[in-house]
Write a protein that holds these residues in place. Structure first.
Motif, mmCIF file in Angstrom:
data_model
loop_
_atom_site.group_PDB
_atom_site.id
_atom_site.type_symbol
_atom_site.label_atom_id
_atom_site.label_comp_id
_atom_site.label_asym_id
_atom_site.label_seq_id
_atom_site.Cartn_x
_atom_site.Cartn_y
_atom_site.Cartn_z
ATOM 1 N N PHE A 16 0.832 -1.206 0.000
ATOM 2 C CA PHE A 16 0.000 0.000 0.000
ATOM 3 C C PHE A 16 0.871 1.262 0.000
ATOM 4 O O PHE A 16 0.644 2.184 -0.790
ATOM 5 N N VAL A 17 1.865 1.306 0.873
ATOM 6 C CA VAL A 17 2.753 2.477 0.936
ATOM 7 C C VAL A 17 3.469 2.657 -0.396
ATOM 8 O O VAL A 17 3.549 3.776 -0.927
ATOM 9 N N HIS A 18 3.970 1.566 -0.968
ATOM 10 C CA HIS A 18 4.669 1.647 -2.249
ATOM 11 C C HIS A 18 3.750 2.169 -3.355
ATOM 12 O O HIS A 18 4.141 3.053 -4.129
ATOM 13 N N VAL A 19 2.548 1.641 -3.422
ATOM 14 C CA VAL A 19 1.602 2.099 -4.450
ATOM 15 C C VAL A 19 1.238 3.566 -4.230
ATOM 16 O O VAL A 19 1.206 4.358 -5.177
ATOM 17 N N ALA A 20 0.997 3.957 -2.978
ATOM 18 C CA ALA A 20 0.612 5.340 -2.684
ATOM 19 C C ALA A 20 1.713 6.327 -3.085
ATOM 20 O O ALA A 20 1.433 7.337 -3.754
ATOM 21 N N VAL A 21 2.952 6.047 -2.713
ATOM 22 C CA VAL A 21 4.017 6.991 -3.070
ATOM 23 C C VAL A 21 4.314 6.955 -4.562
ATOM 24 O O VAL A 21 4.629 7.994 -5.161
ATOM 25 N N SER A 22 4.169 5.787 -5.187
ATOM 26 C CA SER A 22 4.380 5.694 -6.637
ATOM 27 C C SER A 22 3.335 6.485 -7.405
ATOM 28 O O SER A 22 3.663 7.199 -8.362
ATOM 29 N N VAL A 23 2.092 6.363 -6.994
ATOM 30 C CA VAL A 23 1.016 7.117 -7.645
ATOM 31 C C VAL A 23 1.208 8.617 -7.402
ATOM 32 O O VAL A 23 1.000 9.440 -8.304
ATOM 33 N N LEU A 71 11.503 4.379 -4.577
ATOM 34 C CA LEU A 71 12.662 3.491 -4.687
ATOM 35 C C LEU A 71 12.840 2.659 -3.416
ATOM 36 O O LEU A 71 12.940 1.430 -3.475
ATOM 37 N N VAL A 72 12.836 3.323 -2.276
ATOM 38 C CA VAL A 72 13.047 2.613 -1.005
ATOM 39 C C VAL A 72 11.910 1.643 -0.721
ATOM 40 O O VAL A 72 12.141 0.472 -0.378
ATOM 41 N N SER A 73 10.666 2.090 -0.889
ATOM 42 C CA SER A 73 9.537 1.202 -0.598
ATOM 43 C C SER A 73 9.493 0.020 -1.567
ATOM 44 O O SER A 73 9.147 -1.098 -1.178
ATOM 45 N N GLY A 74 9.881 0.251 -2.817
ATOM 46 C CA GLY A 74 9.924 -0.844 -3.784
ATOM 47 C C GLY A 74 10.961 -1.887 -3.415
ATOM 48 O O GLY A 74 10.711 -3.096 -3.504
ATOM 49 N N VAL A 75 12.133 -1.429 -2.977
ATOM 50 C CA VAL A 75 13.175 -2.372 -2.546
ATOM 51 C C VAL A 75 12.704 -3.144 -1.309
ATOM 52 O O VAL A 75 12.865 -4.362 -1.226
ATOM 53 N N VAL A 76 12.088 -2.436 -0.354
ATOM 54 C CA VAL A 76 11.605 -3.098 0.862
ATOM 55 C C VAL A 76 10.537 -4.135 0.528
ATOM 56 O O VAL A 76 10.583 -5.269 1.014
ATOM 57 N N VAL A 77 9.583 -3.769 -0.318
ATOM 58 C CA VAL A 77 8.532 -4.714 -0.707
ATOM 59 C C VAL A 77 9.153 -5.926 -1.401
ATOM 60 O O VAL A 77 8.788 -7.075 -1.116
ATOM 61 N N SER A 78 10.093 -5.691 -2.286
ATOM 62 C CA SER A 78 10.723 -6.802 -3.016
ATOM 63 C C SER A 78 11.451 -7.750 -2.088
ATOM 64 O O SER A 78 11.315 -8.968 -2.186
ATOM 65 N N VAL A 79 12.255 -7.183 -1.200
ATOM 66 C CA VAL A 79 13.053 -8.004 -0.298
ATOM 67 C C VAL A 79 12.170 -8.737 0.710
ATOM 68 O O VAL A 79 12.459 -9.873 1.085
ATOM 69 N N ALA A 80 11.086 -8.110 1.122
ATOM 70 C CA ALA A 80 10.212 -8.701 2.138
ATOM 71 C C ALA A 80 9.136 -9.607 1.554
ATOM 72 O O ALA A 80 8.291 -10.105 2.286
ATOM 73 N N SER A 81 9.162 -9.814 0.249
ATOM 74 C CA SER A 81 8.138 -10.651 -0.370
ATOM 75 C C SER A 81 8.776 -11.801 -1.131
ATOM 76 O O SER A 81 9.984 -11.815 -1.366
ATOM 77 N N PRO A 82 7.973 -12.746 -1.555
ATOM 78 C CA PRO A 82 8.509 -13.863 -2.343
ATOM 79 C C PRO A 82 9.052 -13.438 -3.707
ATOM 80 O O PRO A 82 9.777 -14.186 -4.333
ATOM 81 N N TRP A 83 8.716 -12.234 -4.175
ATOM 82 C CA TRP A 83 9.180 -11.799 -5.484
ATOM 83 C C TRP A 83 10.682 -11.560 -5.509
ATOM 84 O O TRP A 83 11.327 -11.756 -6.528
ATOM 85 N N GLY A 84 11.233 -11.096 -4.389
ATOM 86 C CA GLY A 84 12.669 -10.815 -4.343
ATOM 87 C C GLY A 84 13.037 -9.614 -5.196
ATOM 88 O O GLY A 84 12.214 -9.054 -5.918
ATOM 89 N N LEU A 85 14.280 -9.228 -5.104
ATOM 90 C CA LEU A 85 14.753 -8.048 -5.826
ATOM 91 C C LEU A 85 15.270 -8.390 -7.218
ATOM 92 O O LEU A 85 15.189 -7.575 -8.127
ATOM 93 N N SER A 86 15.789 -9.595 -7.388
ATOM 94 C CA SER A 86 16.363 -9.945 -8.691
ATOM 95 C C SER A 86 15.910 -11.306 -9.201
ATOM 96 O O SER A 86 16.530 -11.865 -10.087
ATOM 97 N N ARG A 87 14.835 -11.824 -8.675
ATOM 98 C CA ARG A 87 14.355 -13.148 -9.107
ATOM 99 C C ARG A 87 13.511 -13.090 -10.375
ATOM 100 O O ARG A 87 13.433 -14.070 -11.103
ATOM 101 N N TYR A 88 12.833 -11.965 -10.584
ATOM 102 C CA TYR A 88 11.919 -11.837 -11.719
ATOM 103 C C TYR A 88 12.300 -10.617 -12.543
ATOM 104 O O TYR A 88 12.641 -9.565 -12.002
ATOM 105 N N TRP A 89 12.201 -10.779 -13.864
ATOM 106 C CA TRP A 89 12.572 -9.688 -14.763
ATOM 107 C C TRP A 89 11.725 -8.445 -14.548
ATOM 108 O O TRP A 89 12.230 -7.330 -14.635
#
Length: 182
Positions: A16-23, A71-89
């Motif tokens: 939610f935070v990532h989407v809100a700041v991105s929008v 940028l920060v929230s996206g990295v946090v979401v990626s690292v804290a989720s199953p998606w990871g930061l570099s697992r998916y294109w």
């Protein structure tokens, strides 16, 4: 899929935070496009100067903080989720594009805003970089929309790093510890 580092509620809050700041970043960027176009096509030098000054204010008070929050929230979401930061294109593409937009906005668009303010304040009939500023700001919107599409579509599959991790897990092996003897 890898196990998430945080619970579902925390992950939802982070998304939610990532989407809100991105929008918010995209909205501030859209405002800058309108202001740049208005300044570029207006015959009124007072209006042009006001538009360029507003772009400068929006950049300092909204665009820059929201860009780094994205940028920060996206990295946090990626690292804290199953998606990871570099697992998916699609995740890696969003990361690279986010950094690219920040760099482009800082070293080109920001300079063009300053040049436009200086030119119009000095009495020039128009900014020599008015077109570049308007089209550059529009290019950012295209990048934002592309990143939004990638978030929804999740295209392109796993990166080599994501496939490697999945293969190791399926085989039941773990990578060797750093500094371990071979």
């Amino acid at each position: 899929m890898a196990r998430a580092l945080v619970g579902k509620k925390t992950r939802q809050l982070l998304v939610f935070v990532h989407v809100a700041v991105s929008v918010g970043w995209m909205g501030a960027g859209a405002a800058n496009v309108v202001l740049a176009l208005t300044a570029g096509y207006s015959p009124d030098p007072v209006l042009r100067l006001a538009c360029y000054q507003l772009i400068d204010r929006i950049d300092w008070w909204l665009v820059i903080p929201l860009a780094f929050a994205t940028l920060v929230s996206g990295v946090v979401v990626s690292v804290a989720s199953p998606w990871g930061l570099s697992r998916y294109w699609w995740v890696l593409t969003k990361l690279v594009l986010t950094v690219a937009v920040i760099v482009y906005s800082t070293f080109l668009i920001g300079v063009w805003v300053e040049e436009s303010i200086a030119a119009v304040a000095a009495g020039a009939p128009e900014s020599p970089v008015a077109g570049q500023l308007a089209y550059g700001a529009g290019l950012n919107i295209v990048a934002f929309l592309f990143m939004t599409w990638a978030s929804v579509a999740k295209p392109w599959g796993r990166t080599p790093w994501g496939r490697e991790r999945r293969t190791r897990r399926a085989a039941g092996t773990r990578p060797a510890a750093a500094g371990a003897a071979r």
